[in-house]
Design an enzyme around this catalytic site. Structure first.
Site, PDB file in Angstrom:
ATOM      1  N   SER A  50       0.552  -0.953  -0.220  1.00 36.66           N
ATOM      2  CA  SER A  50      -0.189   0.465  -0.254  1.00 36.66           C
ATOM      3  C   SER A  50       0.613   1.633  -0.156  1.00 36.66           C
ATOM      4  O   SER A  50       0.795   2.602  -0.275  1.00 36.66           O
ATOM      5  CB  SER A  50      -0.969   0.008   1.502  1.00 36.66           C
ATOM      6  OG  SER A  50      -0.402  -0.021   1.855  1.00 36.66           O
ATOM      7  N   HIS A  70       8.661   3.075   8.648  1.00 36.57           N
ATOM      8  CA  HIS A  70       8.465   2.282  10.096  1.00 36.57           C
ATOM      9  C   HIS A  70       7.076   2.667  10.558  1.00 36.57           C
ATOM     10  O   HIS A  70       7.306   3.392  11.195  1.00 36.57           O
ATOM     11  CB  HIS A  70       9.628   1.856  10.959  1.00 36.57           C
ATOM     12  CG  HIS A  70      10.045   1.154  12.311  1.00 36.57           C
ATOM     13  ND1 HIS A  70       9.604  -0.194  11.629  1.00 36.57           N
ATOM     14  CD2 HIS A  70       9.642   1.525  13.725  1.00 36.57           C
ATOM     15  CE1 HIS A  70       8.973  -1.100  12.849  1.00 36.57           C
ATOM     16  NE2 HIS A  70       9.409   0.183  14.084  1.00 36.57           N
ATOM     17  N   ASN A  81      13.961   4.129   4.489  1.00 35.57           N
ATOM     18  CA  ASN A  81      12.505   3.201   4.917  1.00 35.57           C
ATOM     19  C   ASN A  81      11.616   3.900   5.812  1.00 35.57           C
ATOM     20  O   ASN A  81      11.809   5.094   6.103  1.00 35.57           O
ATOM     21  CB  ASN A  81      13.290   1.900   6.523  1.00 35.57           C
ATOM     22  CG  ASN A  81      12.176   0.979   6.475  1.00 35.57           C
ATOM     23  OD1 ASN A  81      11.283   0.500   5.803  1.00 35.57           O
ATOM     24  ND2 ASN A  81      12.245   0.678   7.430  1.00 35.57           N
ATOM     25  N   LEU A 118      18.391  -3.474  11.987  1.00 37.79           N
ATOM     26  CA  LEU A 118      16.962  -2.776  12.162  1.00 37.79           C
ATOM     27  C   LEU A 118      16.150  -1.783  12.500  1.00 37.79           C
ATOM     28  O   LEU A 118      16.400  -1.716  13.902  1.00 37.79           O
ATOM     29  CB  LEU A 118      16.062  -4.575  12.254  1.00 37.79           C
ATOM     30  CG  LEU A 118      14.895  -4.586  12.578  1.00 37.79           C
ATOM     31  CD1 LEU A 118      14.090  -4.910  11.284  1.00 37.79           C
ATOM     32  CD2 LEU A 118      14.466  -5.373  13.502  1.00 37.79           C
ATOM     33  N   LEU A 158      19.133  -4.960   5.475  1.00 37.31           N
ATOM     34  CA  LEU A 158      19.881  -5.372   4.274  1.00 37.31           C
ATOM     35  C   LEU A 158      21.749  -5.884   5.668  1.00 37.31           C
ATOM     36  O   LEU A 158      21.039  -5.123   6.385  1.00 37.31           O
ATOM     37  CB  LEU A 158      19.479  -4.381   3.365  1.00 37.31           C
ATOM     38  CG  LEU A 158      18.731  -3.870   2.878  1.00 37.31           C
ATOM     39  CD1 LEU A 158      18.451  -3.026   1.895  1.00 37.31           C
ATOM     40  CD2 LEU A 158      18.481  -5.076   1.470  1.00 37.31           C
TER      41      LEU A 158
HETATM   42  C1  GRF Z   1       4.037  -0.085   6.596  1.00 42.21           C
HETATM   43  O1  GRF Z   1       3.366  -0.459   7.860  1.00 42.21           O
HETATM   44  C2  GRF Z   1       5.354  -0.127   6.662  1.00 42.21           C
HETATM   45  O2  GRF Z   1       5.705   1.051   7.771  1.00 42.21           O
HETATM   46  C3  GRF Z   1       5.642  -2.047   7.695  1.00 42.21           C
HETATM   47  O3  GRF Z   1       5.393  -2.466   6.776  1.00 42.21           O
HETATM   48  C4  GRF Z   1       4.423  -2.052   6.133  1.00 42.21           C
HETATM   49  C5  GRF Z   1       3.962  -2.879   4.789  1.00 42.21           C
HETATM   50  O4  GRF Z   1       2.739  -1.890   4.450  1.00 42.21           O
HETATM   51  N1  GRF Z   1       7.684  -1.431   7.109  1.00 42.21           N
HETATM   52  P1  GRF Z   1       2.306  -2.122   3.535  1.00 42.21           P
HETATM   53  O5  GRF Z   1       2.997  -3.210   2.755  1.00 42.21           O
HETATM   54  O6  GRF Z   1       2.936  -0.804   2.727  1.00 42.21           O
HETATM   55  O7  GRF Z   1       1.092  -1.913   2.371  1.00 42.21           O
END
Ligand code: GRF
Length: 188
Positions: free
Chosen positions: A13, A105, A103, A140, A89
């Site tokens: 998403s 999070h 990234n 991580l 990674l």
């Molecule tokens: C999101 O909550 C992102 O922050 C985390 O993993 C989830 C991925 O969701 N790292 P999507 O695949 O982007 O829907």
């Protein structure tokens, strides 16, 4: 040629929101380490080049990491955005792309690294929560923070409700940060 590489493992998403924001690059490549990821189908529908490096096809982590680095290097990415990419990674990969891997999070880093952030926030009765975009290093959910959105935790929140509320903010934050970074001289 400026290339944005988005790395996913699942739903995709955040990736879709990034695609919808039409970042100013010449090419967007989506890489998945899971051939069955929902995001793979979405990326194809948007006409992106999709690369699959399926973890299941490799006997060892080292073999997988080697192939991952090989295919990503071939794309000479300007910026690499991890979007739900469920693999840490290694340092060789990270060192290959200094300040070019980011990234998202679902917590206010450095708090709540790892999984199940929403449940942990509620268990701790923490009153604020949110999401973070950060540079990636070989640890991580570590690395220099770039931007965060903070939300209040409501008394009626459950992990599922919080997940939805935070994800909504992720969808605003991540495309915005990517757009901003791509405007920086470093990425030109
Ligand atoms: C999101 O909550 C992102 O922050 C985390 O993993 C989830 C991925 O969701 N790292 P999507 O695949 O982007 O829907």
């Amino acid at each position: 040629m400026r290339t944005l590489l988005i790395m996913i493992s699942g739903r995709g998403s955040n990736m879709e929101k990034i695609l919808q924001s039409k970042p100013r690059v010449d090419k967007i490549v989506v890489l998945s380490n899971n051939k069955n990821a929902m995001g793979v189908e979405i990326a194809r529908n948007y006409g992106c080049k999709v690369i699959i490096v399926d973890r299941k096809g490799f006997e060892t982590r080292e073999d997988f990491d080697k192939e991952l680095l090989r295919v990503v290097k071939q794309e000479t990415p300007t910026l690499i955005a991890l979007a739900g990419f469920m693999h840490i990674l290694n340092s060789q990969f990270v060192n290959e792309f200094p300040q070019r891997i980011i990234n998202i999070h679902p917590s206010l880093l450095p708090k709540y690294k790892g999984l199940n952030t929403h449940k942990r926030v509620l268990e701790d009765k923490t009153t604020v929560h949110g999401c973070t975009v950060h540079f990636v290093n070989e640890n991580l959910d570590d690395g220099e923070l770039i931007a965060q959105i903070v939300i209040d935790v409501h008394p009626k929140d459950t992990p599922e409700i919080l997940e939805k509320r935070v994800l909504k903010q992720e969808h605003i934050l991540y495309p915005r940060v990517i757009k901003g970074l791509l405007e920086e001289e470093y990425y030109s």
